[in-house]
Design an enzyme around this catalytic site. Sequence first.
Site, mmCIF file in Angstrom:
data_model
loop_
_atom_site.group_PDB
_atom_site.id
_atom_site.type_symbol
_atom_site.label_atom_id
_atom_site.label_comp_id
_atom_site.label_asym_id
_atom_site.label_seq_id
_atom_site.Cartn_x
_atom_site.Cartn_y
_atom_site.Cartn_z
ATOM 1 N N LYS A 67 0.850 -1.215 0.000
ATOM 2 C CA LYS A 67 0.000 0.000 0.000
ATOM 3 C C LYS A 67 0.873 1.249 0.000
ATOM 4 O O LYS A 67 0.637 2.184 -0.743
ATOM 5 C CB LYS A 67 -0.894 0.059 1.255
ATOM 6 C CG LYS A 67 -1.901 -1.051 1.376
ATOM 7 C CD LYS A 67 -2.798 -0.832 2.561
ATOM 8 C CE LYS A 67 -2.126 -0.945 3.907
ATOM 9 N NZ LYS A 67 -1.639 -2.280 4.256
ATOM 10 N N ARG A 144 -9.156 1.297 9.429
ATOM 11 C CA ARG A 144 -8.725 -0.071 9.703
ATOM 12 C C ARG A 144 -9.855 -0.892 10.311
ATOM 13 O O ARG A 144 -9.726 -2.101 10.453
ATOM 14 C CB ARG A 144 -7.595 0.050 10.701
ATOM 15 C CG ARG A 144 -6.560 -1.009 10.759
ATOM 16 C CD ARG A 144 -5.442 -0.778 9.817
ATOM 17 N NE ARG A 144 -4.233 -1.436 10.228
ATOM 18 C CZ ARG A 144 -3.031 -0.984 9.923
ATOM 19 N NH1 ARG A 144 -2.876 0.114 9.250
ATOM 20 N NH2 ARG A 144 -1.974 -1.662 10.291
ATOM 21 N N ARG A 178 11.075 -6.459 4.445
ATOM 22 C CA ARG A 178 10.882 -5.007 4.431
ATOM 23 C C ARG A 178 11.942 -4.289 5.268
ATOM 24 O O ARG A 178 12.278 -4.717 6.369
ATOM 25 C CB ARG A 178 9.487 -4.720 4.993
ATOM 26 C CG ARG A 178 9.017 -3.332 4.763
ATOM 27 C CD ARG A 178 7.557 -3.282 4.623
ATOM 28 N NE ARG A 178 6.863 -3.747 5.831
ATOM 29 C CZ ARG A 178 5.545 -3.655 5.965
ATOM 30 N NH1 ARG A 178 4.818 -3.154 4.994
ATOM 31 N NH2 ARG A 178 4.963 -4.084 7.062
ATOM 32 N N ARG A 222 11.484 -2.980 10.873
ATOM 33 C CA ARG A 222 10.434 -2.607 11.833
ATOM 34 C C ARG A 222 10.314 -3.664 12.915
ATOM 35 O O ARG A 222 10.373 -4.860 12.634
ATOM 36 C CB ARG A 222 9.086 -2.487 11.104
ATOM 37 C CG ARG A 222 8.930 -1.207 10.342
ATOM 38 C CD ARG A 222 7.718 -1.210 9.445
ATOM 39 N NE ARG A 222 6.477 -1.653 10.082
ATOM 40 C CZ ARG A 222 5.278 -1.489 9.532
ATOM 41 N NH1 ARG A 222 5.156 -0.889 8.354
ATOM 42 N NH2 ARG A 222 4.192 -1.921 10.133
ATOM 43 N N ARG A 233 -0.635 -9.718 12.775
ATOM 44 C CA ARG A 233 -1.200 -8.576 12.051
ATOM 45 C C ARG A 233 -2.113 -9.050 10.913
ATOM 46 O O ARG A 233 -3.141 -8.443 10.646
ATOM 47 C CB ARG A 233 -0.072 -7.681 11.521
ATOM 48 C CG ARG A 233 0.569 -6.881 12.659
ATOM 49 C CD ARG A 233 1.908 -6.302 12.301
ATOM 50 N NE ARG A 233 1.848 -5.417 11.178
ATOM 51 C CZ ARG A 233 2.842 -5.260 10.299
ATOM 52 N NH1 ARG A 233 3.959 -5.946 10.433
ATOM 53 N NH2 ARG A 233 2.719 -4.432 9.315
HETATM 54 P P1 AMP Z 1 1.099 -0.113 9.398
HETATM 55 O O1 AMP Z 1 2.386 0.574 9.076
HETATM 56 O O2 AMP Z 1 -0.078 0.444 8.624
HETATM 57 O O3 AMP Z 1 1.199 -1.611 9.326
HETATM 58 O O4 AMP Z 1 0.770 0.251 10.930
HETATM 59 C C1 AMP Z 1 1.657 -0.113 11.979
HETATM 60 C C2 AMP Z 1 0.874 -0.204 13.274
HETATM 61 O O5 AMP Z 1 0.316 1.077 13.611
HETATM 62 C C3 AMP Z 1 -0.318 -1.138 13.230
HETATM 63 O O6 AMP Z 1 0.035 -2.500 13.444
HETATM 64 C C4 AMP Z 1 -1.162 -0.576 14.382
HETATM 65 O O7 AMP Z 1 -0.639 -0.940 15.640
HETATM 66 C C5 AMP Z 1 -0.970 0.917 14.233
HETATM 67 N N1 AMP Z 1 -1.991 1.513 13.327
HETATM 68 C C6 AMP Z 1 -1.783 2.092 12.108
HETATM 69 N N2 AMP Z 1 -2.936 2.547 11.590
HETATM 70 C C7 AMP Z 1 -3.904 2.242 12.484
HETATM 71 C C8 AMP Z 1 -5.315 2.440 12.514
HETATM 72 N N3 AMP Z 1 -5.981 3.042 11.509
HETATM 73 N N4 AMP Z 1 -5.997 1.999 13.617
HETATM 74 C C9 AMP Z 1 -5.360 1.411 14.634
HETATM 75 N N5 AMP Z 1 -4.036 1.174 14.665
HETATM 76 C C10 AMP Z 1 -3.297 1.585 13.599
#
Ligand code: AMP
Length: 287
Positions: A67, A144, A178, A222, A233
Amino acid sequence: MAALTRISRPSSIPFSNITKSLYFYTTSAAQPQNTNNSYLQNIKFSRKDPKDRNVQWVFLGVPGVGKGTYASRLSTLLGVPHIATGDLVRKELASSGSISQQLAEIVNQGKLVSDEIIFNLLSKRLIAGEAKGESGFILDGFPRTVKQAEILEGVTDIDLVVNLKLREDVLVEKCLGRRICSQCGKNYNVASINVKGENGNPGMSMAPLLPPAHCMSKLITRADDTEEVVKERLRIYNDKSQPVEDFYRSRGKLLEFDLPGGIPASWPRLLEALNLDDYEENRSAAA
Ligand code: AMP
């Protein structure tokens, strides 16, 4: 799909309405009596006609699908900000602010952080963008949950939701490969994926996405890209985020896009699906 009409540049529309409403939600969300949906119906919000504002898109897809890569390329192409809530969360974590310890525990387990924190970070980001004259957005990692999608729908209109899809066996490998440059924050991938075709399914190759030489020594992984956390996840995505696909599908806003491979194979096909292939050619010719 009339994507081209959506991306014609209208005059810059400030985000005042959305930022104020999200901020209102955030500050009020601290008070339990205001967190229910009936409270949200009280938000007064004047909606802009789509032709009077810029792109307002959302990118959906499981962790690791790409994404960030495609949203960021489109943001450069269309001149709208790419806003990834995961990046906002990581920035907050790195800032050692008051909530960073609480966030670290949640994020490192692959769990979702609270709506209150997410709306707070998102509205701050939108307000800062508004001050710089930004208009429109490509959201990545938000909404989300169906609740977040409902709140967003309560405050603004989303034009298009792109749902990126990739075969599952490739996803974990991609997440584990990644890397992020700790200095410029850009995403790369060291995985070299080569899946053979089987049982009538085609094979898939994805070359690594390597950084320029000056980022190479600054690459970090990460903390939530370990196999165990990635699997958690993915589980949470299927549980909480997949219903968001149905939410937008039922509103006729979902564009499903199966990634055929790495960037060289996928990017032109994505532009085609968005009716933006001519747009990129015209922009390159004008540059
Ligand atoms: P991502 O980089 O999008 O995978 O986000 C990393 C982490 O940030 C996720 O595993 C969540 O813990 C938190 N996070 C990101 N976006 C959201 C969201 N819209 N709602 C809740 N937690 C989020």
